[in-house]
Design a protein around this motif. Structure first.
Motif, PDB file in Angstrom:
ATOM      1  N   TRP A 109      15.626 -12.101 -28.126  1.00  0.00           N
ATOM      2  CA  TRP A 109      16.087 -11.948 -26.631  1.00  0.00           C
ATOM      3  C   TRP A 109      16.191 -10.631 -26.163  1.00  0.00           C
ATOM      4  O   TRP A 109      16.914  -9.926 -27.215  1.00  0.00           O
ATOM      5  N   VAL A 110      15.876 -10.415 -25.323  1.00  0.00           N
ATOM      6  CA  VAL A 110      16.387  -9.113 -24.639  1.00  0.00           C
ATOM      7  C   VAL A 110      17.063  -9.479 -23.215  1.00  0.00           C
ATOM      8  O   VAL A 110      16.289 -10.004 -22.511  1.00  0.00           O
ATOM      9  N   GLY A 111      18.330  -8.966 -23.081  1.00  0.00           N
ATOM     10  CA  GLY A 111      19.177  -9.519 -21.793  1.00  0.00           C
ATOM     11  C   GLY A 111      19.904  -8.315 -21.435  1.00  0.00           C
ATOM     12  O   GLY A 111      20.415  -7.632 -21.820  1.00  0.00           O
ATOM     13  N   THR A 112      19.317  -7.941 -20.003  1.00  0.00           N
ATOM     14  CA  THR A 112      20.113  -6.854 -19.191  1.00  0.00           C
ATOM     15  C   THR A 112      21.130  -7.301 -18.437  1.00  0.00           C
ATOM     16  O   THR A 112      20.925  -8.271 -17.506  1.00  0.00           O
ATOM     17  N   SER A 113      22.399  -6.923 -18.504  1.00  0.00           N
ATOM     18  CA  SER A 113      23.590  -7.279 -17.711  1.00  0.00           C
ATOM     19  C   SER A 113      23.709  -8.976 -17.618  1.00  0.00           C
ATOM     20  O   SER A 113      24.106  -9.250 -18.709  1.00  0.00           O
ATOM     21  N   MET A 114      23.689  -9.445 -16.587  1.00  0.00           N
ATOM     22  CA  MET A 114      23.670 -10.877 -16.559  1.00  0.00           C
ATOM     23  C   MET A 114      22.675 -11.556 -17.586  1.00  0.00           C
ATOM     24  O   MET A 114      23.093 -12.664 -18.291  1.00  0.00           O
ATOM     25  N   GLY A 115      21.583 -11.045 -17.989  1.00  0.00           N
ATOM     26  CA  GLY A 115      20.675 -11.553 -18.890  1.00  0.00           C
ATOM     27  C   GLY A 115      21.353 -11.455 -20.216  1.00  0.00           C
ATOM     28  O   GLY A 115      21.212 -12.233 -21.125  1.00  0.00           O
ATOM     29  N   GLY A 116      22.062 -10.346 -20.526  1.00  0.00           N
ATOM     30  CA  GLY A 116      22.972 -10.302 -21.797  1.00  0.00           C
ATOM     31  C   GLY A 116      23.963 -11.417 -21.958  1.00  0.00           C
ATOM     32  O   GLY A 116      24.376 -11.839 -22.983  1.00  0.00           O
ATOM     33  N   LEU A 117      24.362 -11.779 -20.611  1.00  0.00           N
ATOM     34  CA  LEU A 117      25.674 -12.578 -20.868  1.00  0.00           C
ATOM     35  C   LEU A 117      25.125 -14.028 -21.230  1.00  0.00           C
ATOM     36  O   LEU A 117      25.590 -14.909 -21.783  1.00  0.00           O
ATOM     37  N   VAL A 118      23.911 -14.367 -20.433  1.00  0.00           N
ATOM     38  CA  VAL A 118      23.096 -15.585 -20.733  1.00  0.00           C
ATOM     39  C   VAL A 118      22.696 -15.559 -22.164  1.00  0.00           C
ATOM     40  O   VAL A 118      22.917 -16.800 -22.990  1.00  0.00           O
ATOM     41  N   GLY A 119      22.337 -14.477 -22.686  1.00  0.00           N
ATOM     42  CA  GLY A 119      21.826 -14.663 -24.084  1.00  0.00           C
ATOM     43  C   GLY A 119      23.288 -14.764 -25.139  1.00  0.00           C
ATOM     44  O   GLY A 119      22.879 -15.685 -26.210  1.00  0.00           O
ATOM     45  N   GLN A 166      24.911 -22.472 -15.581  1.00  0.00           N
ATOM     46  CA  GLN A 166      23.348 -22.955 -15.145  1.00  0.00           C
ATOM     47  C   GLN A 166      22.437 -22.410 -15.529  1.00  0.00           C
ATOM     48  O   GLN A 166      21.177 -22.800 -15.916  1.00  0.00           O
ATOM     49  N   TYR A 167      22.398 -21.059 -15.715  1.00  0.00           N
ATOM     50  CA  TYR A 167      21.422 -20.145 -16.139  1.00  0.00           C
ATOM     51  C   TYR A 167      21.113 -20.508 -17.671  1.00  0.00           C
ATOM     52  O   TYR A 167      20.001 -20.573 -18.052  1.00  0.00           O
ATOM     53  N   VAL A 168      22.183 -20.868 -18.254  1.00  0.00           N
ATOM     54  CA  VAL A 168      21.742 -21.158 -19.635  1.00  0.00           C
ATOM     55  C   VAL A 168      21.234 -22.525 -19.847  1.00  0.00           C
ATOM     56  O   VAL A 168      20.066 -22.643 -20.658  1.00  0.00           O
TER      57      VAL A 168
END
Length: 309
Positions: free
Chosen positions: A103-113, A84-86
């Motif tokens: 793109w900079v993704g921390t934790s969950m944001g890295g998975l989305v990236g 869903q986040y993607v």
């Protein structure tokens, strides 16, 4: 510019429409976009320090992922998940229409990236219609990530850390004062490493909200429900898919790891280096999960990577 602009975009889930808020820094017509996506219970304001540093070079966009901060809560908590986040980020990027995307993704944001960037790369390799494509089905449509920072996460995550996170996500805590909220932030976020009192207050300011009497978590407590419904087979399939997406990333990748991280192990970080030749690893001593990009050494390292020719 010291403060960001607040905008929103309407996204869709199988349960209906929801509004995702995002914070924008820099020139609004700059088609070089830096998209910063936060961790599980955080908000887009986590990136204020990095955004101020990068705003002269990029239009910096920091969304509050659905269920967090100023964004709508989802009607069905089961959709609080990476797919869903993607989808929401694809909707946001259609609005932003970047010529270049970092793109900079921390934790969950890295998975989305990883999921989004890798899916787009796989789509470029195989132009067949999605039903016949063996990998993730995301139409490329010009979507390309040109540079990616993955902050303290990988396709394989340590179960003990996931259990630790699951314990506090759904706790309905409330505090009588902002000072109590700051103290709690300092306690549960010890893995962030040493911070000044002003920095702890900044980290708490956007993740707790006052109702006029007490301070509450600024996210939907129903985020915890997916953690309460373990799916071993789904977890294995998800890890395999993330590895496939990560390996497909065809842009420079900076892997950032807190040297004391309990979520991204040193062994997994080494495996990530081996499985994508465009990746490099940067570790910060005295930090666990996860570096906040508020300290000068972290800001310098990330900004240098993002600004490389």
């Amino acid at each position: 510019m010291s403060e960001p602009r607040l905008h929103s975009v309407t996204c869709a889930s199988p349960a209906g429409l929801h509004r995702m808020a995002y914070w924008e820094w820099g020139e609004p017509d700059n088609d070089r976009v830096l998209l910063c996506v936060h961790g599980l219970t955080r908000t887009g304001r986590d990136f204020d320090a990095l955004a101020r540093r990068m705003a002269p070079h990029f239009r910096v966009v920091c969304p509050d992922v659905a269920g967090r901060g100023r964004s709508d809560r989802l009607r069905e908590p089961a959709f609080y998940a990476v797919p869903q986040y993607v989808a929401d980020m694809v909707t946001l990027l259609a609005r932003l229409n970047p010529r270049q995307l970092a793109w900079v993704g921390t934790s969950m944001g890295g998975l989305v990236g990883m999921a989004l960037g890798g899916s787009a790369a796989l789509a470029r390799r195989d132009p067949r219609p999605a039903p016949h494509r063996p990998g993730p089905a995301l139409d490329d449509a010009g979507l390309r990530v040109d540079r990616m920072v993955i902050n303290d996460v990988g396709p394989k995550m340590e179960l003990a850390a996931l259990g630790r996170i699951g314990l506090y996500v759904g706790q309905p805590l409330a505090f009588d004062s902002f000072e109590q909220a700051v103290a709690h932030t300092r306690e549960v976020s010890a893995g962030f490493g040493p911070h000044t009192e002003a920095q702890w207050r900044e980290l708490a300011a956007h993740t707790y909200v006052s109702d006029g009497r007490r301070w509450h978590k600024h996210y939907d407590l129903a985020l915890a429900r997916p953690f309460a419904l373990p799916d071993p087979a789904g977890a294995v399939a998800g890890e395999l898919l993330l590895w496939r997406c990560y390996e497909a990333l065809d842009c420079p990748v900076l892997l950032v790891r807190g040297a004391e991280s309990d979520l991204l192990s040193a062994a997994t970080a080494r495996q990530m280096l081996a499985r994508n030749r465009r990746a490099r690893l940067l570790e910060f001593a005295g930090v666990g999960h996860a570096p906040t990009f508020m300290q000068e050494d972290q800001l310098q390292a990330v900004s240098a990577f993002l600004l490389e020719p």
